[in-house]
Design a protein around this motif. Structure first.
Motif, PDB file in Angstrom:
ATOM      1  N   GLY A  53      26.174  12.945  66.116  1.00  0.00           N
ATOM      2  CA  GLY A  53      25.271  13.210  64.867  1.00  0.00           C
ATOM      3  C   GLY A  53      26.090  14.425  64.304  1.00  0.00           C
ATOM      4  N   THR A  54      25.224  15.171  63.426  1.00  0.00           N
ATOM      5  CA  THR A  54      25.650  16.400  62.662  1.00  0.00           C
ATOM      6  C   THR A  54      25.463  17.650  63.666  1.00  0.00           C
ATOM      7  OG1 THR A  54      24.956  15.228  60.829  1.00  0.00           O
ATOM      8  CG2 THR A  54      25.298  17.720  60.822  1.00  0.00           C
ATOM      9  N   TYR A  55      26.463  18.531  63.946  1.00  0.00           N
ATOM     10  CA  TYR A  55      26.275  19.780  64.397  1.00  0.00           C
ATOM     11  C   TYR A  55      26.642  20.777  63.302  1.00  0.00           C
ATOM     12  CZ  TYR A  55      27.318  17.871  69.054  1.00  0.00           C
ATOM     13  OH  TYR A  55      27.215  17.049  70.148  1.00  0.00           O
ATOM     14  N   LYS A  56      25.558  21.936  63.446  1.00  0.00           N
ATOM     15  CA  LYS A  56      25.515  23.015  62.496  1.00  0.00           C
ATOM     16  C   LYS A  56      25.814  24.126  63.037  1.00  0.00           C
ATOM     17  CE  LYS A  56      21.883  25.210  60.265  1.00  0.00           C
ATOM     18  NZ  LYS A  56      20.349  25.563  59.949  1.00  0.00           N
ATOM     19  N   ALA A  57      27.031  24.735  62.423  1.00  0.00           N
ATOM     20  CA  ALA A  57      27.380  26.117  63.001  1.00  0.00           C
ATOM     21  C   ALA A  57      26.792  27.015  61.878  1.00  0.00           C
ATOM     22  CB  ALA A  57      28.946  26.052  62.702  1.00  0.00           C
ATOM     23  N   VAL A  58      26.615  28.279  62.390  1.00  0.00           N
ATOM     24  CA  VAL A  58      25.983  29.264  61.541  1.00  0.00           C
ATOM     25  C   VAL A  58      26.651  30.453  61.858  1.00  0.00           C
ATOM     26  CG1 VAL A  58      24.027  30.680  61.017  1.00  0.00           C
ATOM     27  CG2 VAL A  58      23.727  28.049  61.395  1.00  0.00           C
ATOM     28  N   ILE A  59      27.238  31.241  60.925  1.00  0.00           N
ATOM     29  CA  ILE A  59      27.907  32.624  60.984  1.00  0.00           C
ATOM     30  C   ILE A  59      27.267  33.863  60.112  1.00  0.00           C
ATOM     31  CG2 ILE A  59      30.127  33.513  60.960  1.00  0.00           C
ATOM     32  CD1 ILE A  59      31.403  30.881  60.996  1.00  0.00           C
ATOM     33  N   GLU A  60      26.656  34.838  60.741  1.00  0.00           N
ATOM     34  CA  GLU A  60      25.975  35.635  59.888  1.00  0.00           C
ATOM     35  C   GLU A  60      26.455  36.840  60.559  1.00  0.00           C
ATOM     36  OE1 GLU A  60      21.938  34.564  59.691  1.00  0.00           O
ATOM     37  OE2 GLU A  60      21.530  35.304  61.709  1.00  0.00           O
ATOM     38  N   GLY A  61      26.391  37.837  59.697  1.00  0.00           N
ATOM     39  CA  GLY A  61      26.700  39.474  60.171  1.00  0.00           C
ATOM     40  C   GLY A  61      26.921  40.487  58.814  1.00  0.00           C
ATOM     41  N   ILE A  62      27.671  41.530  59.259  1.00  0.00           N
ATOM     42  CA  ILE A  62      27.717  42.690  58.455  1.00  0.00           C
ATOM     43  C   ILE A  62      29.216  42.925  58.374  1.00  0.00           C
ATOM     44  CG2 ILE A  62      27.151  44.977  57.509  1.00  0.00           C
ATOM     45  CD1 ILE A  62      24.420  44.441  58.938  1.00  0.00           C
ATOM     46  N   ALA A 114      36.431  38.571  48.142  1.00  0.00           N
ATOM     47  CA  ALA A 114      37.248  38.084  47.131  1.00  0.00           C
ATOM     48  C   ALA A 114      38.425  37.294  47.833  1.00  0.00           C
ATOM     49  CB  ALA A 114      37.902  39.222  46.174  1.00  0.00           C
ATOM     50  N   ALA A 115      39.506  37.858  47.815  1.00  0.00           N
ATOM     51  CA  ALA A 115      40.546  36.878  48.589  1.00  0.00           C
ATOM     52  C   ALA A 115      41.118  37.529  49.899  1.00  0.00           C
ATOM     53  CB  ALA A 115      41.885  36.942  47.467  1.00  0.00           C
ATOM     54  N   ALA A 116      40.795  38.973  50.051  1.00  0.00           N
ATOM     55  CA  ALA A 116      41.404  39.429  51.168  1.00  0.00           C
ATOM     56  C   ALA A 116      40.298  39.270  52.490  1.00  0.00           C
ATOM     57  CB  ALA A 116      41.534  41.128  51.096  1.00  0.00           C
ATOM     58  N   ALA A 117      41.036  39.229  53.584  1.00  0.00           N
ATOM     59  CA  ALA A 117      40.289  39.195  54.932  1.00  0.00           C
ATOM     60  C   ALA A 117      39.640  40.682  54.990  1.00  0.00           C
ATOM     61  CB  ALA A 117      40.925  38.689  55.872  1.00  0.00           C
ATOM     62  N   ILE A 118      38.527  40.729  55.685  1.00  0.00           N
ATOM     63  CA  ILE A 118      37.703  42.078  55.916  1.00  0.00           C
ATOM     64  C   ILE A 118      37.229  42.201  57.633  1.00  0.00           C
ATOM     65  CG2 ILE A 118      36.975  42.327  53.833  1.00  0.00           C
ATOM     66  CD1 ILE A 118      34.401  41.095  54.385  1.00  0.00           C
ATOM     67  N   GLU A 119      37.191  43.457  57.932  1.00  0.00           N
ATOM     68  CA  GLU A 119      36.663  43.501  59.306  1.00  0.00           C
ATOM     69  C   GLU A 119      35.195  43.531  59.297  1.00  0.00           C
ATOM     70  OE1 GLU A 119      37.867  47.260  60.796  1.00  0.00           O
ATOM     71  OE2 GLU A 119      40.033  47.017  60.241  1.00  0.00           O
ATOM     72  N   GLY A 120      34.350  43.039  60.334  1.00  0.00           N
ATOM     73  CA  GLY A 120      33.218  43.055  60.365  1.00  0.00           C
ATOM     74  C   GLY A 120      32.648  42.461  61.954  1.00  0.00           C
ATOM     75  N   SER A 121      31.080  42.550  61.937  1.00  0.00           N
ATOM     76  CA  SER A 121      30.771  42.051  63.133  1.00  0.00           C
ATOM     77  C   SER A 121      29.734  40.974  62.865  1.00  0.00           C
ATOM     78  CB  SER A 121      29.947  43.239  63.921  1.00  0.00           C
ATOM     79  OG  SER A 121      29.292  42.575  64.966  1.00  0.00           O
ATOM     80  N   TYR A 122      29.877  39.969  63.638  1.00  0.00           N
ATOM     81  CA  TYR A 122      29.081  38.508  63.380  1.00  0.00           C
ATOM     82  C   TYR A 122      28.498  37.880  64.665  1.00  0.00           C
ATOM     83  CZ  TYR A 122      31.473  39.290  58.843  1.00  0.00           C
ATOM     84  OH  TYR A 122      32.001  39.865  57.736  1.00  0.00           O
ATOM     85  N   SER A 123      27.671  37.042  64.370  1.00  0.00           N
ATOM     86  CA  SER A 123      27.271  36.109  65.365  1.00  0.00           C
ATOM     87  C   SER A 123      27.348  34.690  65.047  1.00  0.00           C
ATOM     88  CB  SER A 123      25.729  36.402  65.761  1.00  0.00           C
ATOM     89  OG  SER A 123      24.958  35.864  64.625  1.00  0.00           O
ATOM     90  N   VAL A 124      27.917  33.916  65.899  1.00  0.00           N
ATOM     91  CA  VAL A 124      28.205  32.439  65.756  1.00  0.00           C
ATOM     92  C   VAL A 124      27.288  31.476  66.431  1.00  0.00           C
ATOM     93  CG1 VAL A 124      30.038  30.828  65.701  1.00  0.00           C
ATOM     94  CG2 VAL A 124      30.568  33.005  65.095  1.00  0.00           C
TER      95      VAL A 124
END
Length: 452
Positions: free
Chosen positions: A427-436, A15-25
């Motif tokens: 050109g275009t660089y693509k950044a992917v961020i995913e996690g839980i 929603a609006a608040a930042a949360i803790e998590g583990s991600y890969s970039v």
């Protein structure tokens, strides 16, 4: 800009608040690594779809990429068709979970059995594992059934480990039986629909960039290995048959006899120019003219008769030479025959081995050497740092993967900032961020920016 320092701010929010998590970039150059996003395997398609459905799913990320009403309707049909029905909510509410078939690996271990010469297991046998040249060592005691286990090991990859039981009682009569390492079965591709017929054209952009990236490396010149042709056994190896001319011979290669049950029987039809009658071979032209002078048979230069030919194994034959003429007459006059049939067997090279080499080949009873599948040294993703102006560097930065970090931990406080440098590619660089996040919510976000 190329080689410009980039600051990427990561702020997962609920929603609006930042949360803790583990991600890969990850950040990639899309000109060098073009990807069909519908066909990608992402954290969303893997955890929420593919792992819970049976059968093949074509383009699993299609249902999560720019979702609309049409894709949601297709997703409902997919879930109904391919069995999204394995949950029993009554058991889940009652804290009854299905049994885990494959437990997570907790450590590296080496297991096996210690036996005596009769094959019986040895209880309370002492064993020691060492890695020569290092300080790594471990000890173990066998169970009542002779089973031992070295646990909590940290063996480096490509090393040779040694297990010995020479410190126990009756050590000279012990055998160490190591359990094989579990390996996945080799099978056919379960999804042949995903096979790419021409991988070169599909990955042409990536392959062309790799060719440019490593073009500065030195390439070894072609090395031609020339050797003399191995000499094959023939009639010329025997002085008594050296007078026979190869011009008048017909050669039958040993490969043609490999499916024969008997060399003698096959030669009755394979020996061109010869006729077989009553346990003798005759030159056909002379036999038809009324002559009954037989052909002399030789086995590796030794004269034999037809019955001696019956004892020759087809797998041992290198070649068979048929001579319908003896121009010099040396063989015909000596044996009172007409024509020659020479059978050459394969040569077996004899080599000598020393007693020391023989001992090395024989395993020691109370010692076992093996090469385990160890751990590789932890490596960090390489990222160049351009602290000076770009024109001061005399090399091209042709990286396809610009940034990779598999462990990005976020907090509910200040946003996390990642820093890296662009490559030379425009050109275009693509950044992917995913996690839980900490509550188990799965998320994925794709951000693109342009390098000019």
């Amino acid at each position: 800009k190329p080689r410009q320092k980039v600051k990427l701010t990561v702020t997962p929010k609920d929603a609006a608040a930042a949360i803790e998590g583990s991600y890969s970039v990850s950040v990639t150059d899309e000109q060098k690594v073009p990807v069909n996003e519908d066909n990608e395997t992402t954290i969303l398609s893997s955890l929420l779809l593919s792992s819970d459905l049976q059968g093949y799913i074509e383009k699993p990320n299609y249902y999560f990429n720019k979702t609309d009403d049409k894709k949601l309707a297709a997703l409902d049909e997919l879930l109904i068709t391919q069995g999204y029905r394995r949950f029993n909510y009554k058991d889940i509410l009652a804290d009854k979970f299905p049994q885990v078939a494959f437990m997570p690996e907790q450590d590296m271990r080496v297991t096996g059995t210690l036996r005596d010469r009769t094959g019986m297991p040895v209880r309370k046998g002492a064993l020691r594992l060492t890695v020569p040249g290092t300080t790594i060592s471990a000890e173990a005691i066998t169970s009542p059934s002779g089973v031992f286990a070295f646990t909590n090991l940290a063996l480096p990859d490509s090393t040779e480990a040694v297990i010995n039981a020479k410190y126990g009682t009756n050590a000279s009569n012990l055998m160490i039986m190591l359990d094989p390492a579990p390996l996945p079965l080799i099978a056919k591709n379960p999804h042949p629909q995903e096979e790419v017929v021409n991988i070169d054209s599909t990955m042409s952009a990536y392959l062309n960039n790799s060719k440019r990236q490593y073009s500065y490396l030195r390439t070894l010149k072609e090395v031609k290995i020339e050797g003399a042709k191995a000499k094959r056994p023939s009639h010329a190896d025997h002085p008594a048959l050296s007078g026979l001319s190869s011009i008048n011979s017909t050669v039958i290669e040993g490969d043609r006899l490999k499916d024969c049950n008997s060399v003698a029987l096959c030669l009755q039809t394979m020996a061109m120019g010869l006729t077989f009658f009553e346990n003798n071979f005759y030159v056909s032209r002379d036999y038809q003219a009324g002559s009954r002078v037989p052909v002399q048979i030789f086995l590796n230069g030794m004269p034999i008769d037809y019955f001696g030919l019956l004892s020759v194994q087809p797998s041992e034959v290198e070649s068979v030479e048929v001579f319908t003429k003896d121009d010099l007459g040396t063989v015909n006059r000596m044996y009172n025959t007409n024509g020659v049939l020479v059978v050459n067997t394969k040569k077996i090279e004899k080599t000598t081995i020393s007693l020391a080499d023989l001992k090395k080949m024989l395993p020691k009873d109370n010692m076992l050497k093996f090469t385990p599948k160890g751990f590789a040294k932890q490596r960090e993703f390489y990222m160049p740092k351009y602290v000076n102006p770009a024109n001061t560097y005399n090399f091209n930065d042709l990286r396809s993967t610009i940034y990779w970090n598999p462990k990005v931990m976020t907090t509910a406080g200040a946003p996390l900032t990642l820093e890296y440098y662009n490559a030379d590619g425009k050109g275009t660089y693509k950044a992917v961020i995913e996690g839980i996040d900490k509550d188990g919510n799965v998320s994925r976000f794709v951000y693109r920016y342009t390098v000019k």
